[in-house]
Design an enzyme around this catalytic site. Structure first.
Site, PDB file in Angstrom:
ATOM      1  N   SER A 157       0.853  -1.257   0.095  1.00  0.00           N
ATOM      2  CA  SER A 157       0.013   0.089  -0.200  1.00  0.00           C
ATOM      3  C   SER A 157       0.841   1.148  -0.002  1.00  0.00           C
ATOM      4  O   SER A 157       2.088   1.201   0.450  1.00  0.00           O
ATOM      5  CB  SER A 157      -0.936  -0.026   1.285  1.00  0.00           C
ATOM      6  OG  SER A 157      -1.461   1.350   1.173  1.00  0.00           O
ATOM      7  N   TYR A 170      -3.000  -0.996  10.685  1.00  0.00           N
ATOM      8  CA  TYR A 170      -2.607  -1.312   9.259  1.00  0.00           C
ATOM      9  C   TYR A 170      -1.443  -0.815   8.477  1.00  0.00           C
ATOM     10  O   TYR A 170      -0.707  -1.261   7.903  1.00  0.00           O
ATOM     11  CB  TYR A 170      -3.854  -0.459   8.297  1.00  0.00           C
ATOM     12  CG  TYR A 170      -4.040  -0.748   6.770  1.00  0.00           C
ATOM     13  CD1 TYR A 170      -4.668  -2.104   6.511  1.00  0.00           C
ATOM     14  CD2 TYR A 170      -3.453   0.182   5.935  1.00  0.00           C
ATOM     15  CE1 TYR A 170      -4.435  -2.196   5.093  1.00  0.00           C
ATOM     16  CE2 TYR A 170      -3.497   0.109   4.666  1.00  0.00           C
ATOM     17  CZ  TYR A 170      -4.104  -1.296   4.307  1.00  0.00           C
ATOM     18  OH  TYR A 170      -4.260  -1.500   2.957  1.00  0.00           O
TER      19      TYR A 170
END
Ligand code: BGC
Length: 272
Positions: A157, A170
């Site tokens: 990401s 996350y």
């Protein structure tokens, strides 16, 4: 949209795509199949969706199986690899895509929210990478199939480098993936194994639905994307096919960001 990739760029290869029953994983599974790979469509709970994807792939002339496994469980991950070897004999490409968010303000974050995200996003990726690496090293390079003994691609990401308030678990998992990927690239390179990541920005999937579903939300999201469109799963799938192919044979230890410029500090376009 269907991917019209050069036919056969991944032919004679088997790709395991974790978390392939929806979103980016689904897009990658279909694109890999369209490029000629046999595809293992891993899912943890959405059996019907996974079976539909397998059906779609078969209808389009490809080969695929759906395999249930929670990648964070060692037993289940190992069983998934055994099923794949029973069906296709080996593995050439691992797409470590399974990922979840359990967002919370940091002071309220439960250990369970922290642990589950780390378990799926980081430990699951570790377990699958380890099993793939064993097989790549055992089998070695098959020159008719690929110049590499194997390819591991993490779907990371932009948040492996962009801090994300309210999503500490996350962001920590993705930061962890970044150095896991680089360390593996260094360690496995001598075995002919390439290890890379793709760093998606905002891609329209269920995980971030609230960030693009309404026109107001989309307008606010676009302020973070200089290229001025929210990504589609195909934007990532194309990169994955290319990165797994011999076209990218000299690329290892790198994250390719596919983010419409999210990493360009868009706040500085009019500030600073
Ligand atoms: C997250 C999405 C988010 C995107 C950009 C992804 O890794 O899963 O929820 O929209 O990063 O911030």
């Amino acid at each position: 949209m269907t991917i019209d990739y050069e036919k056969g760029i991944l032919k004679n290869q088997t790709a395991l795509v974790t978390g392939a029953s929806s979103g980016i994983g689904e897009g990658i599974a279909k694109a890999m199949a369209a490029a000629g790979a046999n595809v293992v469509v891993n899912y943890s709970s959405k059996e019907d969706a996974a079976n539909l994807i397998v059906q779609d792939i078969k209808k389009a002339g490809g080969s695929a199986i759906a395999v249930k496994a929670d990648v964070s469980s060692e037993d289940q991950a190992l069983a998934m690899f055994r099923t794949m070897f029973d069906t296709y004999g080996t593995v050439d490409i691992l797409i470590n895509n399974s990922g979840i968010q359990k967002d919370s303000p940091f002071k309220d974050m439960t250990l369970q929210q922290w642990q589950r995200v780390l378990d799926v996003n980081l430990t699951g990726a570790f377990l699958c990478a380890r099993e793939a690496a064993k097989e790549f090293i055992r089998r070695g390079i098959v020159p008719e199939h690929s110049r590499a003994a194997g390819k591991i691609i993490f779907i990371s990401s932009v948040h492996e480098v962009i801090p994300w308030s309210g999503h500490a678990n996350y962001a920590a998992s993705k930061g962890g993936i970044m150095l896991l990927m680089k360390s593996l690239a260094q360690e496995l390179g001598p075995h002919g194994i390439r290890v890379n990541s793709i760093g998606p920005g905002a891609i329209k999937t269920d995980i971030n639905r609230q960030a693009w579903e309404t026109p107001e939300a989309e307008a606010s999201l676009l302020k973070l994307i200089p290229y001025n469109r929210v990504g589609e799963t195909e934007d990532i799938a194309r990169v994955a096919v290319w990165l797994a192919s011999d076209e990218a044979d000299y690329i290892t230890g790198t994250t390719i960001y596919a983010d419409g410029g999210m990493l360009l500090y868009p706040g500085f376009a009019a500030g600073g």
